[in-house]
Design a protein around this motif. Structure first.
Motif, short mmCIF file in Angstrom:
data_model
loop_
_atom_site.label_atom_id
_atom_site.label_comp_id
_atom_site.label_asym_id
_atom_site.label_seq_id
_atom_site.Cartn_x
_atom_site.Cartn_y
_atom_site.Cartn_z
N ARG A 9 34.75 47.08 31.33
CA ARG A 9 34.66 47.56 29.99
C ARG A 9 35.29 46.55 29.00
N MET A 10 35.62 45.45 29.41
CA MET A 10 36.18 44.28 28.70
C MET A 10 35.18 44.23 27.54
N LYS A 19 36.17 39.30 24.44
CA LYS A 19 37.19 38.96 25.43
C LYS A 19 36.74 38.57 26.50
N LEU A 20 35.60 39.09 26.90
CA LEU A 20 34.79 38.56 28.32
C LEU A 20 34.46 36.83 27.85
N ARG A 21 33.99 36.41 26.72
CA ARG A 21 33.81 35.06 26.46
C ARG A 21 35.20 34.36 26.43
N GLN A 22 36.05 34.87 25.86
CA GLN A 22 37.50 34.25 25.98
C GLN A 22 37.98 34.07 27.54
N HIS A 23 37.89 35.17 28.24
CA HIS A 23 38.08 34.88 29.72
C HIS A 23 37.34 33.92 30.28
N ILE A 24 35.88 33.87 30.27
CA ILE A 24 35.24 32.87 30.93
C ILE A 24 35.49 31.33 30.24
N GLU A 25 35.74 31.37 29.10
CA GLU A 25 36.09 30.02 28.51
C GLU A 25 37.27 29.64 29.08
N ALA A 26 38.34 30.50 29.06
CA ALA A 26 39.70 30.01 29.80
C ALA A 26 39.62 29.78 31.13
N SER A 27 38.66 29.99 31.74
CA SER A 27 38.58 29.91 33.67
C SER A 27 37.58 28.60 33.62
#
Length: 136
Positions: A120-121, A125-133
């Motif tokens: 449910r992200m 937020k998903l883009r930020q999560h992927i970019e940070a990883s």
């Protein structure tokens, strides 16, 4: 003048839509695996058939990559490769109960797992999560 029409449409399907109007039935198209010559410029999604969570993840990540073409981000140069674990015994053994699994390739050529995100992200937020990883 070029007229576009779906082969599956009849003239009756256009009735009441005005001149030149047409529409196609909405359907999901499978993503084709794309080989990428540069390491680290591909996101790999391990998936399996009949997995709604896998389909949702695929659609959201592909949407982020497509959006990056218009709104530059760290995902601008990335492509998405979808791997069906049912076609490879090693993938099935590694990811059978964990799909969807998102990974990327480091500049050194190693495959690195991107931590799982909640379903449910929000997309941003998903883009930020992927970019940070992503590998630096």
């Amino acid at each position: 003048m070029l007229t576009l029409r779906s082969p599956s449409m009849s003239h009756g399907a256009l009735k009441g839509r005005g001149p030149g109007a047409w529409s196609l039935p909405r359907r999901r198209l499978p993503l084709v695996a794309v080989a990428c010559s540069e390491p680290g410029k591909v996101l790999i999604l391990y998936s399996k058939p009949n997995c709604p969570l896998c389909e949702g993840t695929r659609d959201r990540v592909q949407g982020l990559i497509e959006r990056a073409a218009f709104m530059p981000s760290a995902l601008t140069e990335y492509t998405l490769e979808v791997r069906d674990i049912s076609t490879n015994a090693a993938w099935s053994a590694a990811y059978d109960m964990e799909v969807p699994v998102l990974t990327t390739i480091t500049p050194a050529g190693e495959e690195v797992r991107i931590p799982r995100s909640p379903p449910r992200m929000t997309t941003d937020k998903l883009r930020q999560h992927i970019e940070a990883s992503l590998p630096k």
